[in-house]
Design a protein around this motif. Structure first.
Motif, short mmCIF file in Angstrom:
data_model
loop_
_atom_site.label_atom_id
_atom_site.label_comp_id
_atom_site.label_asym_id
_atom_site.label_seq_id
_atom_site.Cartn_x
_atom_site.Cartn_y
_atom_site.Cartn_z
N TRP A 169 0.81 -1.22 0.00
CA TRP A 169 0.00 0.00 0.00
C TRP A 169 0.85 1.27 0.00
O TRP A 169 0.42 2.31 -0.50
CB TRP A 169 -0.91 0.04 1.22
CG TRP A 169 -1.84 -1.11 1.37
CD1 TRP A 169 -2.32 -1.93 0.38
CD2 TRP A 169 -2.41 -1.59 2.58
NE1 TRP A 169 -3.15 -2.88 0.91
CE2 TRP A 169 -3.23 -2.69 2.26
CE3 TRP A 169 -2.32 -1.20 3.91
CZ2 TRP A 169 -3.95 -3.39 3.22
CZ3 TRP A 169 -3.03 -1.89 4.86
CH2 TRP A 169 -3.84 -2.98 4.52
N GLY A 171 2.24 8.48 -3.13
CA GLY A 171 1.96 9.21 -4.37
C GLY A 171 3.22 9.39 -5.21
O GLY A 171 4.06 8.51 -5.29
N ASP A 172 3.35 10.57 -5.81
CA ASP A 172 4.45 10.84 -6.73
C ASP A 172 5.74 11.28 -6.05
O ASP A 172 6.71 11.62 -6.74
CB ASP A 172 4.02 11.93 -7.74
CG ASP A 172 2.92 11.44 -8.66
OD1 ASP A 172 2.84 10.22 -8.90
OD2 ASP A 172 2.14 12.29 -9.13
N LYS A 214 1.52 3.76 -3.22
CA LYS A 214 0.37 4.53 -3.67
C LYS A 214 -0.05 5.57 -2.63
O LYS A 214 -0.52 6.64 -2.98
CB LYS A 214 -0.79 3.62 -4.03
CG LYS A 214 -0.52 2.85 -5.31
CD LYS A 214 -1.71 2.10 -5.78
CE LYS A 214 -1.36 1.37 -7.08
NZ LYS A 214 -2.46 0.55 -7.55
N TYR A 223 -5.81 7.01 1.59
CA TYR A 223 -5.38 5.80 0.87
C TYR A 223 -5.25 4.61 1.79
O TYR A 223 -5.63 3.49 1.43
CB TYR A 223 -4.05 6.03 0.13
CG TYR A 223 -3.79 4.84 -0.73
CD1 TYR A 223 -4.37 4.70 -1.97
CD2 TYR A 223 -3.06 3.76 -0.23
CE1 TYR A 223 -4.21 3.55 -2.72
CE2 TYR A 223 -2.89 2.60 -0.97
CZ TYR A 223 -3.48 2.51 -2.21
OH TYR A 223 -3.34 1.36 -2.94
N ARG A 267 -4.03 12.81 2.22
CA ARG A 267 -4.01 11.84 1.12
C ARG A 267 -3.56 10.46 1.63
O ARG A 267 -4.14 9.44 1.31
CB ARG A 267 -3.08 12.31 0.01
CG ARG A 267 -3.03 11.35 -1.15
CD ARG A 267 -1.93 11.72 -2.14
NE ARG A 267 -2.07 11.02 -3.39
CZ ARG A 267 -1.83 9.74 -3.58
NH1 ARG A 267 -1.47 8.98 -2.59
NH2 ARG A 267 -1.96 9.19 -4.77
#
Length: 99
Positions: free
Chosen positions: A23, A29-30, A26, A93, A89
């Motif tokens: 997990w 993120g970037d 993701k 997630y 975020r």
């Protein structure tokens, strides 16, 4: 989700280390990140997040066994709003289940 995220805090996650590692990319993120054994470093603009984790004994309730992963979060060089934006975020997630 919280309204405030301190520079340093710890959490108990109800997952295995294998699930956490699936997990994590993701949830991050970037952002550029590097993983080591039981740890990861995340570059967040001019700041950073250090993550460390270890497996604790499972939480047993009757016949149910829930894995426990203790995770420490250490932010550096980020203000309150930057920490909040990243964790909002991240938490969305990582959220599992519900009801």
């Amino acid at each position: 989700m919280q309204d405030f995220y301190a520079e340093r805090f710890e959490r108990e996650m109800g997952c295995t280390e294998v699930e956490w590692l699936m997990w994590l990319p993701k949830a991050i993120g970037d952002h550029h990140w590097k993983q080591q054994a039981g740890a990861a470093g995340v570059r967040l603009g001019e700041g950073a997040l250090g993550l460390k984790w270890h497996v604790d004994p499972p939480r047993v309730i009757g016949l149910i066994s829930i894995p426990v992963l203790k995770v420490s979060f250490r932010f550096a060089g980020l203000d309150e709003q930057e920490r909040y934006a990243f964790m909002k975020r991240f938490d969305l997630y990582m959220q599992r289940g519900g009801g």
